[in-house]
Design a protein around this motif. Sequence first.
Motif, short mmCIF file in Angstrom:
data_model
loop_
_atom_site.label_atom_id
_atom_site.label_comp_id
_atom_site.label_asym_id
_atom_site.label_seq_id
_atom_site.Cartn_x
_atom_site.Cartn_y
_atom_site.Cartn_z
N TYR A 3 60.69 24.63 36.27
CA TYR A 3 59.99 23.83 36.28
C TYR A 3 60.72 22.23 35.90
O TYR A 3 62.35 22.33 35.60
CB TYR A 3 59.20 23.91 34.61
CG TYR A 3 58.91 25.13 34.74
CD1 TYR A 3 57.55 25.58 36.29
CD2 TYR A 3 59.06 25.98 33.97
CE1 TYR A 3 57.09 26.80 35.80
CE2 TYR A 3 58.96 27.19 34.15
CZ TYR A 3 56.63 27.37 34.32
OH TYR A 3 57.02 29.01 34.53
N GLY A 4 59.77 21.17 36.34
CA GLY A 4 60.83 19.69 36.38
C GLY A 4 59.19 18.78 36.72
O GLY A 4 58.39 18.90 36.59
N ILE A 5 59.73 17.90 36.64
CA ILE A 5 58.72 16.32 36.92
C ILE A 5 59.83 16.14 38.09
O ILE A 5 61.03 16.05 38.35
CB ILE A 5 59.13 15.58 35.81
CG1 ILE A 5 60.45 15.37 35.09
CG2 ILE A 5 57.66 16.77 34.60
CD1 ILE A 5 59.86 14.27 34.49
N ALA A 6 58.84 15.38 38.68
CA ALA A 6 59.60 14.64 39.99
C ALA A 6 58.65 12.82 40.02
O ALA A 6 57.20 12.75 39.62
CB ALA A 6 59.01 15.18 41.39
N ARG A 22 54.56 13.84 38.61
CA ARG A 22 54.55 14.86 39.89
C ARG A 22 54.96 16.06 38.64
O ARG A 22 56.59 16.29 38.68
CB ARG A 22 55.02 15.50 40.75
CG ARG A 22 54.59 17.18 41.02
CD ARG A 22 54.42 17.58 42.36
NE ARG A 22 53.23 16.81 42.91
CZ ARG A 22 52.87 17.00 44.59
NH1 ARG A 22 54.10 16.90 45.86
NH2 ARG A 22 52.03 15.76 44.87
N VAL A 23 54.61 16.91 37.76
CA VAL A 23 54.75 17.87 37.17
C VAL A 23 54.95 19.35 37.94
O VAL A 23 53.51 19.72 38.56
CB VAL A 23 54.49 18.64 35.85
CG1 VAL A 23 54.49 19.43 34.75
CG2 VAL A 23 53.46 17.08 35.19
N HIS A 24 55.93 20.07 38.18
CA HIS A 24 56.17 21.17 39.19
C HIS A 24 57.19 22.63 38.54
O HIS A 24 57.63 22.36 37.68
CB HIS A 24 56.69 20.63 40.92
CG HIS A 24 58.11 20.45 40.18
ND1 HIS A 24 58.81 20.71 40.26
CD2 HIS A 24 58.75 19.35 40.13
CE1 HIS A 24 60.46 20.66 40.38
NE2 HIS A 24 59.94 19.55 40.15
N GLY A 25 55.97 22.88 39.19
CA GLY A 25 56.86 24.39 39.13
C GLY A 25 57.94 25.76 39.80
O GLY A 25 57.90 26.67 39.77
N GLY A 26 58.62 24.63 41.00
CA GLY A 26 59.41 24.73 41.19
C GLY A 26 59.25 26.04 42.48
O GLY A 26 60.05 27.40 42.64
N GLY A 27 57.29 26.22 42.82
CA GLY A 27 57.12 27.95 42.95
C GLY A 27 56.34 28.36 41.84
O GLY A 27 55.49 29.78 42.07
N ALA A 28 56.40 29.06 40.86
CA ALA A 28 56.30 29.10 39.58
C ALA A 28 55.18 28.43 38.79
O ALA A 28 54.98 27.44 39.12
CB ALA A 28 57.33 29.57 38.19
N LYS A 83 50.67 27.13 32.69
CA LYS A 83 49.48 26.73 31.46
C LYS A 83 49.74 25.46 31.39
O LYS A 83 48.04 25.07 30.94
CB LYS A 83 49.13 27.79 30.56
CG LYS A 83 49.27 29.46 31.32
CD LYS A 83 48.58 30.08 30.00
CE LYS A 83 48.78 31.70 31.05
NZ LYS A 83 47.57 32.56 29.93
N GLY A 84 50.96 24.59 30.39
CA GLY A 84 50.30 23.83 30.04
C GLY A 84 51.78 23.03 30.13
O GLY A 84 52.81 23.06 30.88
N PHE A 85 51.67 21.23 30.09
CA PHE A 85 52.06 20.61 29.79
C PHE A 85 52.25 19.49 28.63
O PHE A 85 51.41 19.37 28.37
CB PHE A 85 53.03 20.05 31.56
CG PHE A 85 51.93 19.41 31.55
CD1 PHE A 85 51.82 17.83 31.61
CD2 PHE A 85 50.87 19.77 32.39
CE1 PHE A 85 50.76 17.09 31.79
CE2 PHE A 85 49.44 18.96 32.45
CZ PHE A 85 49.56 17.77 32.85
N LEU A 86 54.07 18.47 28.86
CA LEU A 86 53.59 17.78 28.19
C LEU A 86 54.61 16.25 28.92
O LEU A 86 56.28 16.85 28.77
CB LEU A 86 53.28 17.73 26.55
CG LEU A 86 54.01 16.55 25.29
CD1 LEU A 86 53.49 15.48 25.34
CD2 LEU A 86 55.15 17.04 24.20
N VAL A 87 54.44 15.53 29.24
CA VAL A 87 54.66 14.46 29.20
C VAL A 87 55.12 13.37 29.23
O VAL A 87 53.88 12.79 28.50
CB VAL A 87 54.89 14.31 31.32
CG1 VAL A 87 55.78 13.45 31.69
CG2 VAL A 87 54.95 15.38 31.75
N ARG A 88 55.99 12.62 28.19
CA ARG A 88 56.09 11.94 27.61
C ARG A 88 56.93 10.56 28.01
O ARG A 88 58.18 10.55 28.37
CB ARG A 88 56.62 11.93 26.04
CG ARG A 88 56.59 10.69 24.61
CD ARG A 88 57.19 10.64 23.67
NE ARG A 88 56.98 9.78 22.81
CZ ARG A 88 57.23 9.71 22.30
NH1 ARG A 88 58.23 10.55 20.72
NH2 ARG A 88 57.31 8.43 21.02
N ALA A 89 56.43 8.38 28.06
CA ALA A 89 57.39 7.65 28.66
C ALA A 89 58.32 6.78 27.54
O ALA A 89 57.30 6.32 26.19
CB ALA A 89 56.60 6.94 29.80
#
Length: 155
Positions: free
Chosen positions: A48-51, A65-71, A74-80
């Motif tokens: 997975y990744g973020i862009a 963008r939080v992405h699954g690269g096609g996968a 269910k959940g995510f956490l992003v922090r700046a």
Amino acid sequence: MARLVCALVLVGLVPLVYGRSSGAPTDACTTMTPQHGDTVVQAGPSPYGIAAPNTAAPGQQITIRVHGGGAVFKGFLVRALEGANPSTGQFVVAPNAFQCDNPSDSATHANPNPKNMVDLTWQAPPYATSVTFQSTVVFNFTTIHRNAPVTIQVL
């Protein structure tokens, strides 16, 4: 009486079994893990990744963008973060923006429904700085991936 005690214990365990369907708790801010108990972050590169764009102007709103690269996930956490410090930038459009250190400096999921990607809108702080986005993606209760950090320059 014994049945009542057993029932109360089982009811108390339900949240531990099902995790955090409405998003990561603030306890997750330090470790960037979802607090599912003894769950270990998967070794190796994340699928997975973020862009994000490479740059933003002070005060500009950009898409993270939080992405699954096609996968799916269910959940995510992003922090700046600004270096080792919390960012004063804010997530202004997110399923569940919340405060790790500063208001809306982090974002998480609002439900456990499968997702291919999630677009978040983040507003840069009103000054020049370097901002790094850390992120974790939850595939399921026991499969968690920490993504490579993404850094942008606010110019």
